[in-house]
Design a protein around this motif. Structure first.
Motif, PDB file in Angstrom:
ATOM      1  N   TYR A 249     -27.186  41.647  62.674  1.00 48.95           N
ATOM      2  CA  TYR A 249     -25.955  41.769  62.284  1.00 48.95           C
ATOM      3  C   TYR A 249     -26.215  42.944  60.797  1.00 48.95           C
ATOM      4  N   LEU A 250     -25.342  43.430  61.084  1.00 41.28           N
ATOM      5  CA  LEU A 250     -25.094  44.770  59.508  1.00 41.28           C
ATOM      6  C   LEU A 250     -26.800  45.812  59.926  1.00 41.28           C
ATOM      7  N   TYR A 251     -27.188  46.031  61.209  1.00 38.41           N
ATOM      8  CA  TYR A 251     -27.715  46.541  61.192  1.00 38.41           C
ATOM      9  C   TYR A 251     -27.899  48.625  61.453  1.00 38.41           C
ATOM     10  N   ASN A 252     -27.597  49.177  60.547  1.00 39.71           N
ATOM     11  CA  ASN A 252     -27.792  50.384  60.235  1.00 39.71           C
ATOM     12  C   ASN A 252     -25.923  50.581  59.820  1.00 39.71           C
ATOM     13  N   GLU A 253     -25.449  49.564  59.381  1.00 37.25           N
ATOM     14  CA  GLU A 253     -24.198  49.968  58.229  1.00 37.25           C
ATOM     15  C   GLU A 253     -24.757  49.273  56.837  1.00 37.25           C
ATOM     16  N   TYR A 254     -24.105  50.161  56.133  1.00 42.06           N
ATOM     17  CA  TYR A 254     -24.162  50.198  54.562  1.00 42.06           C
ATOM     18  C   TYR A 254     -23.162  48.837  53.922  1.00 42.06           C
ATOM     19  N   HIS A 255     -24.370  48.389  53.179  1.00 43.16           N
ATOM     20  CA  HIS A 255     -23.351  46.979  52.937  1.00 43.16           C
ATOM     21  C   HIS A 255     -23.704  46.989  51.191  1.00 43.16           C
TER      22      HIS A 255
ATOM     23  N   ALA B 121     -27.112  49.105  50.451  1.00 37.54           N
ATOM     24  CA  ALA B 121     -28.201  49.431  51.764  1.00 37.54           C
ATOM     25  C   ALA B 121     -27.217  48.868  53.012  1.00 37.54           C
ATOM     26  N   ARG B 122     -29.081  50.081  54.027  1.00 42.59           N
ATOM     27  CA  ARG B 122     -28.528  49.457  54.933  1.00 42.59           C
ATOM     28  C   ARG B 122     -30.188  49.425  55.809  1.00 42.59           C
ATOM     29  N   ILE B 123     -30.289  48.743  56.493  1.00 42.15           N
ATOM     30  CA  ILE B 123     -30.949  47.575  56.966  1.00 42.15           C
ATOM     31  C   ILE B 123     -31.312  48.876  57.967  1.00 42.15           C
ATOM     32  N   THR B 124     -32.995  49.252  57.484  1.00 40.61           N
ATOM     33  CA  THR B 124     -33.326  50.259  59.013  1.00 40.61           C
ATOM     34  C   THR B 124     -34.392  49.912  59.933  1.00 40.61           C
ATOM     35  N   ASP B 125     -35.353  49.112  59.140  1.00 39.15           N
ATOM     36  CA  ASP B 125     -36.141  48.243  59.874  1.00 39.15           C
ATOM     37  C   ASP B 125     -37.015  47.428  59.623  1.00 39.15           C
ATOM     38  N   LEU B 126     -38.044  46.717  60.748  1.00 41.01           N
ATOM     39  CA  LEU B 126     -38.438  45.541  59.413  1.00 41.01           C
ATOM     40  C   LEU B 126     -39.921  45.901  60.223  1.00 41.01           C
ATOM     41  N   ASP B 127     -40.798  45.459  58.668  1.00 44.83           N
ATOM     42  CA  ASP B 127     -42.210  45.909  58.825  1.00 44.83           C
ATOM     43  C   ASP B 127     -42.972  44.689  59.615  1.00 44.83           C
TER      44      ASP B 127
ATOM     45  N   ARG C 150     -28.118  55.038  49.611  1.00 45.02           N
ATOM     46  CA  ARG C 150     -27.723  55.736  50.274  1.00 45.02           C
ATOM     47  C   ARG C 150     -28.904  57.218  49.783  1.00 45.02           C
ATOM     48  N   ASN C 151     -29.536  56.927  49.029  1.00 47.06           N
ATOM     49  CA  ASN C 151     -30.342  57.941  48.381  1.00 47.06           C
ATOM     50  C   ASN C 151     -32.177  58.505  48.723  1.00 47.06           C
ATOM     51  N   GLY C 152     -31.850  57.200  49.649  1.00 49.37           N
ATOM     52  CA  GLY C 152     -32.690  57.186  50.414  1.00 49.37           C
ATOM     53  C   GLY C 152     -34.420  56.422  50.231  1.00 49.37           C
ATOM     54  N   LYS C 153     -33.871  55.581  49.124  1.00 54.27           N
ATOM     55  CA  LYS C 153     -34.467  54.532  47.860  1.00 54.27           C
ATOM     56  C   LYS C 153     -35.354  53.562  49.434  1.00 54.27           C
ATOM     57  N   GLN C 154     -36.308  52.783  49.284  1.00 57.33           N
ATOM     58  CA  GLN C 154     -36.563  52.323  50.540  1.00 57.33           C
ATOM     59  C   GLN C 154     -36.541  51.120  49.601  1.00 57.33           C
ATOM     60  N   TYR C 155     -36.279  49.570  50.483  1.00 58.44           N
ATOM     61  CA  TYR C 155     -36.516  48.359  49.924  1.00 58.44           C
ATOM     62  C   TYR C 155     -36.998  47.370  50.818  1.00 58.44           C
ATOM     63  N   VAL C 156     -38.378  46.892  50.653  1.00 56.61           N
ATOM     64  CA  VAL C 156     -38.948  45.531  51.725  1.00 56.61           C
ATOM     65  C   VAL C 156     -38.881  44.666  51.421  1.00 56.61           C
ATOM     66  N   CYS C 157     -38.190  44.039  51.539  1.00 58.28           N
ATOM     67  CA  CYS C 157     -37.340  42.089  51.218  1.00 58.28           C
ATOM     68  C   CYS C 157     -38.037  41.465  52.192  1.00 58.28           C
ATOM     69  N   GLY C 158     -38.359  40.374  51.685  1.00 55.10           N
ATOM     70  CA  GLY C 158     -38.339  38.873  52.328  1.00 55.10           C
ATOM     71  C   GLY C 158     -37.254  37.789  51.880  1.00 55.10           C
ATOM     72  N   PHE C 159     -37.898  36.959  52.507  1.00 53.02           N
ATOM     73  CA  PHE C 159     -36.579  36.008  52.665  1.00 53.02           C
ATOM     74  C   PHE C 159     -36.488  35.818  51.136  1.00 53.02           C
ATOM     75  N   LYS C 160     -33.987  36.108  50.958  1.00 52.97           N
ATOM     76  CA  LYS C 160     -33.372  35.222  50.151  1.00 52.97           C
ATOM     77  C   LYS C 160     -33.879  36.640  49.146  1.00 52.97           C
ATOM     78  N   GLU C 161     -34.030  37.816  49.260  1.00 56.39           N
ATOM     79  CA  GLU C 161     -34.786  39.198  48.292  1.00 56.39           C
ATOM     80  C   GLU C 161     -33.730  39.871  48.362  1.00 56.39           C
ATOM     81  N   ALA C 162     -32.814  40.132  49.601  1.00 57.53           N
ATOM     82  CA  ALA C 162     -32.048  41.004  49.906  1.00 57.53           C
ATOM     83  C   ALA C 162     -30.569  39.545  50.314  1.00 57.53           C
ATOM     84  N   GLN C 163     -29.508  39.954  49.574  1.00 54.45           N
ATOM     85  CA  GLN C 163     -28.961  38.971  50.234  1.00 54.45           C
ATOM     86  C   GLN C 163     -27.159  39.916  50.482  1.00 54.45           C
ATOM     87  N   PRO C 164     -26.866  39.873  51.058  1.00 61.13           N
ATOM     88  CA  PRO C 164     -25.585  40.387  51.518  1.00 61.13           C
ATOM     89  C   PRO C 164     -24.323  39.377  50.365  1.00 61.13           C
ATOM     90  N   LEU C 165     -23.680  40.476  50.080  1.00 61.84           N
ATOM     91  CA  LEU C 165     -22.611  39.927  49.334  1.00 61.84           C
ATOM     92  C   LEU C 165     -21.568  40.376  49.963  1.00 61.84           C
TER      93      LEU C 165
END
Length: 245
Positions: A197-203, A214-220, A230-245
């Protein structure tokens, strides 16, 4: 099929965990693919502090016992197998179902199922896994504080027998299990990501307390979500560290 029914229980995951421990102590181990299901949970749980709401006898409430051959560091391979198997089951009736990372199932932005996976580890290897699931089958109302819920009934207009569907679901979990291994890790990851859900979609997300588009691009390799803004900055998030609004 290795399915045991109990009319009323606090939590199928909790009871199955106790059954597994008691079985090891008594020498009568629970077999792989054993399932414990109920019509009613008094303390159904989701991930973290989440709870699970269900009217008696209206839905699938079950926990399953597995013995995956996986190193503890790659335990998310099991999560991918279980979520993808659930997707196979749901898409037979709801083709638009997607996986909301890490373990929820969504239909058109509404939650139809939640998964709770608990691993037991010995050394650096998984000893066993208990996977619990709640799938909304005939639920036609929800408390106001549950965001965006749905059910098979609400989506299709048809009631279904939860026990019959549970048997079908058990068979899918059994038949799909051979893919749950390191040899299939790349294939599982590719399937899982492509069905997110929401893969590769800006949200808009709440990331580390900051509203971020940001958009989901991968899993580690540990199953953490990788996003880019949108500036290319990467975020690597565990459970509840990236909450859709």
């Amino acid at each position: 099929m290795l399915i045991q029914f109990i009319d009323n229980v606090q939590s199928t995951n909790k009871l199955l965990s106790e059954m597994v421990m008691n079985g090891h102590a008594s020498g009568s181990a629970i077999p792989p693919f054993f399932a414990l299901c109920t019509d009613h949970q008094t303390a159904g749980r989701g991930m973290g502090s989440n709870t699970w709401f269900s009217d008696r006898g209206r839905n699938i409430l079950a926990s399953f016992y597995f013995e995956p051959d996986l190193p503890a560091s790659r335990q998310f391979i099991f999560n991918q197998y279980f979520a993808l198997s659930t997707l196979v089951f749901l898409r037979k009736r709801l083709p638009n179902t997607l996986i909301k990372w890490p373990n929820d199932m969504y239909v058109e932005g509404k939650k139809i199922a939640g998964i709770l996976i608990e691993h037991a580890v010995t050394g650096d290897h998984l000893r066993h896994t208990i996977a619990g699931i709640g799938i909304n089958i005939n639920q036609d109302h929800f408390p106001d504080d549950i965001p965006h819920p749905t059910s098979l009934l609400l989506e299709t207009g048809n009631e279904s027998d939860p026990h019959t569907l549970l048997e079908e679901y058990w068979q899918i979990l059994h038949d799909q299990f051979p893919i749950c291994g390191l040899a299939h890790a790349d294939q599982l990851k590719a399937r899982y990501i492509s069905n997110l859900y929401l893969y590769n979609e800006y949200h808009d997300y709440n990331i580390q307390g900051i509203r971020t588009e940001a958009r989901i691009t991968d899993l580690d390799e540990y199953g953490r979500l990788v996003l880019h803004d949108r500036n290319g900055k990467q975020y690597v998030c565990g459970f509840k560290e990236a909450q859709p609004l």
